[in-house]
Design a protein around this motif. Structure first.
Motif, mmCIF file in Angstrom:
data_model
loop_
_atom_site.group_PDB
_atom_site.id
_atom_site.type_symbol
_atom_site.label_atom_id
_atom_site.label_comp_id
_atom_site.label_asym_id
_atom_site.label_seq_id
_atom_site.Cartn_x
_atom_site.Cartn_y
_atom_site.Cartn_z
ATOM 1 N N ASP A 115 1.624 -16.087 -4.167
ATOM 2 C CA ASP A 115 0.948 -15.057 -3.382
ATOM 3 C C ASP A 115 1.055 -13.751 -4.161
ATOM 4 O O ASP A 115 2.046 -13.518 -4.855
ATOM 5 C CB ASP A 115 1.627 -14.929 -2.013
ATOM 6 N N TRP A 116 0.037 -12.906 -4.047
ATOM 7 C CA TRP A 116 0.085 -11.626 -4.740
ATOM 8 C C TRP A 116 -0.806 -10.616 -4.037
ATOM 9 O O TRP A 116 -1.681 -10.970 -3.251
ATOM 10 C CB TRP A 116 -0.320 -11.766 -6.207
ATOM 11 N N ALA A 117 -0.541 -9.346 -4.315
ATOM 12 C CA ALA A 117 -1.312 -8.261 -3.703
ATOM 13 C C ALA A 117 -1.247 -7.047 -4.615
ATOM 14 O O ALA A 117 -0.293 -6.861 -5.371
ATOM 15 C CB ALA A 117 -0.761 -7.913 -2.322
ATOM 16 N N VAL A 118 -2.269 -6.219 -4.519
ATOM 17 C CA VAL A 118 -2.383 -5.000 -5.327
ATOM 18 C C VAL A 118 -2.293 -3.786 -4.416
ATOM 19 O O VAL A 118 -2.863 -3.767 -3.322
ATOM 20 C CB VAL A 118 -3.713 -5.004 -6.104
ATOM 21 N N ASP A 119 -1.544 -2.785 -4.871
ATOM 22 C CA ASP A 119 -1.499 -1.513 -4.170
ATOM 23 C C ASP A 119 -2.739 -0.717 -4.567
ATOM 24 O O ASP A 119 -2.812 -0.176 -5.675
ATOM 25 C CB ASP A 119 -0.223 -0.753 -4.535
ATOM 26 N N ARG A 120 -3.722 -0.657 -3.692
ATOM 27 C CA ARG A 120 -4.959 0.059 -3.994
ATOM 28 C C ARG A 120 -4.725 1.555 -4.121
ATOM 29 O O ARG A 120 -5.557 2.283 -4.673
ATOM 30 C CB ARG A 120 -5.988 -0.189 -2.884
ATOM 31 N N LEU A 151 1.381 -3.979 -8.895
ATOM 32 C CA LEU A 151 1.055 -5.347 -8.517
ATOM 33 C C LEU A 151 2.312 -5.966 -7.935
ATOM 34 O O LEU A 151 3.392 -5.852 -8.514
ATOM 35 C CB LEU A 151 0.614 -6.160 -9.744
ATOM 36 N N ALA A 152 2.197 -6.621 -6.788
ATOM 37 C CA ALA A 152 3.319 -7.339 -6.188
ATOM 38 C C ALA A 152 2.960 -8.816 -6.115
ATOM 39 O O ALA A 152 1.825 -9.165 -5.784
ATOM 40 C CB ALA A 152 3.628 -6.794 -4.794
ATOM 41 N N TYR A 153 3.935 -9.676 -6.453
ATOM 42 C CA TYR A 153 3.659 -11.111 -6.348
ATOM 43 C C TYR A 153 4.939 -11.880 -6.037
ATOM 44 O O TYR A 153 6.057 -11.393 -6.236
ATOM 45 C CB TYR A 153 3.003 -11.645 -7.617
ATOM 46 N N LEU A 154 4.752 -13.091 -5.539
ATOM 47 C CA LEU A 154 5.841 -14.012 -5.235
ATOM 48 C C LEU A 154 5.852 -15.129 -6.258
ATOM 49 O O LEU A 154 4.805 -15.711 -6.554
ATOM 50 C CB LEU A 154 5.644 -14.635 -3.847
ATOM 51 N N ASP A 155 7.034 -15.454 -6.781
ATOM 52 C CA ASP A 155 7.111 -16.627 -7.646
ATOM 53 C C ASP A 155 7.563 -17.843 -6.828
ATOM 54 O O ASP A 155 7.743 -17.759 -5.616
ATOM 55 C CB ASP A 155 8.024 -16.367 -8.851
ATOM 56 N N ALA A 174 0.858 -1.194 0.000
ATOM 57 C CA ALA A 174 0.000 0.000 0.000
ATOM 58 C C ALA A 174 0.885 1.231 0.000
ATOM 59 O O ALA A 174 1.888 1.285 0.721
ATOM 60 C CB ALA A 174 -0.925 0.013 1.212
ATOM 61 N N GLN A 175 0.504 2.233 -0.804
ATOM 62 C CA GLN A 175 1.251 3.486 -0.920
ATOM 63 C C GLN A 175 2.723 3.224 -1.235
ATOM 64 O O GLN A 175 3.602 3.986 -0.848
ATOM 65 C CB GLN A 175 1.130 4.299 0.376
ATOM 66 N N GLY A 176 3.000 2.127 -1.958
ATOM 67 C CA GLY A 176 4.369 1.811 -2.337
ATOM 68 C C GLY A 176 5.174 1.118 -1.264
ATOM 69 O O GLY A 176 6.334 0.768 -1.506
#
Length: 765
Positions: free
Chosen positions: A622-627, A632-636, A353-355
């Motif tokens: 796993d992944w998440a979005v910065d609203r 977009l952040a994710y784990l490989d 969130a917020q970078g």
């Protein structure tokens, strides 16, 4: 410091080859148009996720948790996936696979292949030689008999094994190019449990000595080029391969978990994590020598008679395949045969969130690490964490803020939120929300949710508010939590809700209208028609962007932008309507069987801008979005963090929540704080106050880059430290968006200042 090894010198040879375990290449994918940054996970304190299966000129390795297929790896850097995993049988660089009824043998070093046709009523055993294949068949009484089938370069095509009668059962424990070590149970009521050595050249099985004690057998046996190591509890013997009647007693100081014979030495691993040293016991009764510091997995008999294992040596934490061999004088040598990549530390439960990016690290301990990503231009990410907390005696609850129960959320104002259930409960649990200030020495606080809940999940977090979905007595509910006040504000009777700042969005009626309730006042302050004509079943809110579906099967999946009134259908019904989904600022991220797609909506037209997937055959973990931005952040599968940018124009900078007192008493600490939550990061900000009576404007405070919230305490003084007059003021907050997109922010409001005091002897300004 190298350990002393006694009279029989233990020579530590240099590595046979260079670092040679090359990661499997990720599936080819176009680069992200918005740019991409990565952050590899640090090395783990634990061994790699690998198991050694066979040792030749190269090594056959498989992944302990099936993250990649079994592969043959060589010291020159080659890495070849095995056609059938670990195979039916292995010999050095050769792997035998069952293909239909045939046995296909592939030599990974030379590339040569051959097939051995099956015989009627024969079963493939787990042993091959350079010229033969071991098989078995059942006789009329259901007992096993062994046969050797000739390979292409062997004239003897079917030779029965003699020297042993029919067996009720058997198992091949180990084998090399000359023979196989077999454990078997004789047929009939008096059938004994024995071990035998099958000699391929003569097709005969030689019975090995019985263990002492009458009826008991050996616990561990291991094949070697000269001797067979056999252990019964704390007693060990070496049996000659050429004449099983020749036996040497070997003194061992601990019951081993694994044994092999190398030269005139018995190599033994205790299997004890508290004493992981692998020792070599000489057959002449002299003192044992340490050869490996640690061993993970089995000791494997190499094609040259060496004993190989995934291990460390000489106190090093570096893992590699080391092979133990004996030279012409009988002295042991330890050589690094294959370097392997370090196991990455486990990462889980990421939030952004917020970078600001957070991840739970699970290794020798559990910790939460915080990184910072750029908020303008192509993504970049700090390679070292800017903040961390670690579970310890003084901080028992650090990992709970990034727990795996119901997900993790970043609030966008420098906090992360997770949940835990009492006593490991999994259904109808007492649930606690954990809030952690993501800064050094940051506070940890908790909020207990009411009653017993099932299927608990964090829907979203925004500043001081948290939206949680759960089942209360098997009925879906939405819980709204004020994490600042430490209380649950409401339990709503619907699971379709969205949170943005201080606004809680919910369906109103059945025609596609959603209404926003201001959580500060409890009043409906805005309504939006999504133009769907249906009551939202799934729903998300992000500023002026909304996502909804009309039914459980994903019908009517669409995004809607209130500012333009444009509704954009989304292509999810044909893919997987109930896959995980997140709504960002003008984009949607959707997961479909481990492939994460970024759909950019900012131009008003749907564009599948980027797809992210794991290694071939595997998924994003796993992944998440910065609203509050375009990331977009994710784990490989290699635990590497990826941050992907989204192109196009972001929304205007806005205040999405605020807590500004109507009257501010400069003398009272509890009433001097003011906070403004922002929709995205700013590069600078300024707060001014204009006295409504005199018209004089004072710069209260200024600041540089700020992410999420402008939080200040006004003591009645301006930026220069000069006291201002008590009275009614109009405040103005000015801020510049850090991403350079959109106009600067200007927000205004009113406040009355009291309690401002001048120093003795000083007049009013």
């Amino acid at each position: 410091m190298q350990r002393a090894v006694g009279t029989a010198a233990l020579a530590l040879a240099t590595c046979i080859g260079a670092v040679c375990a090359v990661p499997t290449a990720a599936a080819a994918a176009a680069p992200a148009p918005g740019g991409e940054a990565t952050l590899a996970s640090p090395p783990s304190a634990f061994p790699p996720y690998l198991i050694l299966r066979a040792a030749g000129t190269g090594m056959l390795m498989s992944d302990r948790y099936d993250r990649e297929p079994t592969s043959w790896r060589s010291a020159d850097g080659r890495k070849i996936p095995s056609d059938c995993g670990a195979g039916q049988a292995r010999l050095g660089d050769e792997v035998a696979c069952t293909v239909g009824k045939e046995l296909k043998i592939r030599n990974y070093a030379s590339g040569a292949t051959e097939s051995v046709p099956a015989r009627e009523n024969r079963a493939w055993a787990t042993a091959i030689s350079p010229t033969q294949v071991l098989t078995s068949e059942k006789d009329a009484d259901g007992h096993w008999l062994l046969h050797l089938l000739g390979r292409a370069n062997e004239s003897r095509k079917d030779v029965p094994v003699t020297g042993v009668g029919a067996m009720s059962s058997y198992a091949v424990l180990d084998s090399d190019a000359r023979g196989a070590l077999v454990e078997y149970w004789g047929a009939g009521a008096e059938g004994k449990h024995r071990h035998g050595l099958l000699d391929y050249a003569t097709a005969t099985m030689k019975e090995l000595p019985e263990a002492s004690g009458g009826g008991s057998t050996y616990n561990h046996v291991g094949l070697g080029s000269k001797w067979i190591a056999m252990v019964q509890f704390d007693k060990a013997v070496m049996v000659s391969r050429t004449d099983p009647a020749v036996v040497r007693t070997v003194a061992i100081d601990k019951y081993p978990g694994r044994v092999l014979a190398v030269g005139d030495w018995l190599i033994a691993d205790s299997g004890d994590a508290s004493d992981p040293v692998v020792k070599a016991y000489p057959s002449d009764g002299s003192a044992p020598r340490p050869v490996l510091d640690q061993l993970d997995g089995p000791l494997v008999l190499g094609a040259d008679g060496s004993a190989c294992g995934l291990s460390t040596v000489n106190g090093s934490s570096r893992w590699a395949v080391h092979c133990i061999s004996a030279d012409a004088q009988g002295a042991l040598r330890v050589q690094e045969a294959l370097a392997v990549p370090a196991r990455p530390a486990d990462r889980r439960s990421i939030a952004i969130a917020q970078g600001d990016l957070f991840a739970l690290h699970v290794d020798s301990t559990e910790s939460v690490l915080g990184y910072r990503t750029s908020v303008s231009g192509p993504p970049s990410i700090t390679q070292a964490p800017l903040w961390r907390c670690e579970r310890s005696k003084t901080d028992l609850f650090c990992p709970e803020a990034a727990s795996r129960l119901g997900g993790t959320a970043a609030t966008g104002d420098g906090r992360i939120v997770g949940m835990s259930a009492a006593n490991g409960c999994t259904s109808r649990c007492a649930v606690t929300v954990h809030i952690r200030d993501a800064r050094t020495g940051g506070a940890h606080r908790t909020v207990k949710l009411p009653g017993e809940l099932s299927h608990v999940r964090i829907v979203s977090a925004s500043g001081r508010y948290l939206l949680v979905s759960a089942e209360v007595e098997d009925v879906a509910r939405s819980l709204v939590v004020d994490i600042d006040a430490g209380k649950v504000l409401d339990i709503k009777p619907t699971s379709a809700a969205g949170l943005w700042g201080s606004l809680l969005w919910q369906p109103e009626g059945d025609k596609g209208v959603v209404a926003a309730t201001d959580l500060r006042t409890g009043q409906v302050v805005r309504r939006v028609d999504l133009q769907s004509g249906c009551r939202p079943y799934e729903f998300r809110a992000n500023g002026d962007w909304f996502y909804s579906t009309c039914s459980a099967d994903g019908a009517g999946a669409a995004a809607y932008q209130a500012q333009t009134g444009r509704r954009i259908p989304l292509p999810f019904v044909a893919e997987r309507p109930l896959g995980p989904l997140a709504l960002g600022d003008g984009y949607v991220v959707h997961e479909n069987y481990g492939v994460v797609s970024v759909y950019n909506l900012r131009s008003g037209v749907l564009v599948r801008e980027h797809q992210a997937s794991g290694y071939p055959g595997n998924n994003i973990t796993d992944w998440a979005v910065d609203r509050f931005g375009g990331r977009l952040a994710y784990l490989d599968q290699e635990e590497t963090l990826h941050v992907v940018g989204v192109t196009g124009a972001a929304s205007q900078l806005a205040v999405i929540d605020q807590n500004v007192p109507g009257t501010l008493d400069a003398k009272t600490a509890g009433s001097r704080q003011a906070r403004w939550w922002l929709s995205k990061p700013v590069s600078s900000w300024k707060l001014m106050a204009r006295n409504k009576t005199s018209g004089v404007t004072t710069v209260v405070r200024t600041g540089g880059e700020t992410r999420g919230v402008v939080d200040l305490t006004w003591d009645g003084k301006g930026q220069t430290g000069r006291v201002v007059l008590n009275g009614a003021y109009e405040w103005t907050l000015l801020a510049t968006p850090a991403d350079g997109q959109g106009a600067p922010l200007k927000a205004t409001g009113s406040v009355t200042l009291t309690g401002a005091a001048f120093a003795a002897g000083r007049g009013r300004p």
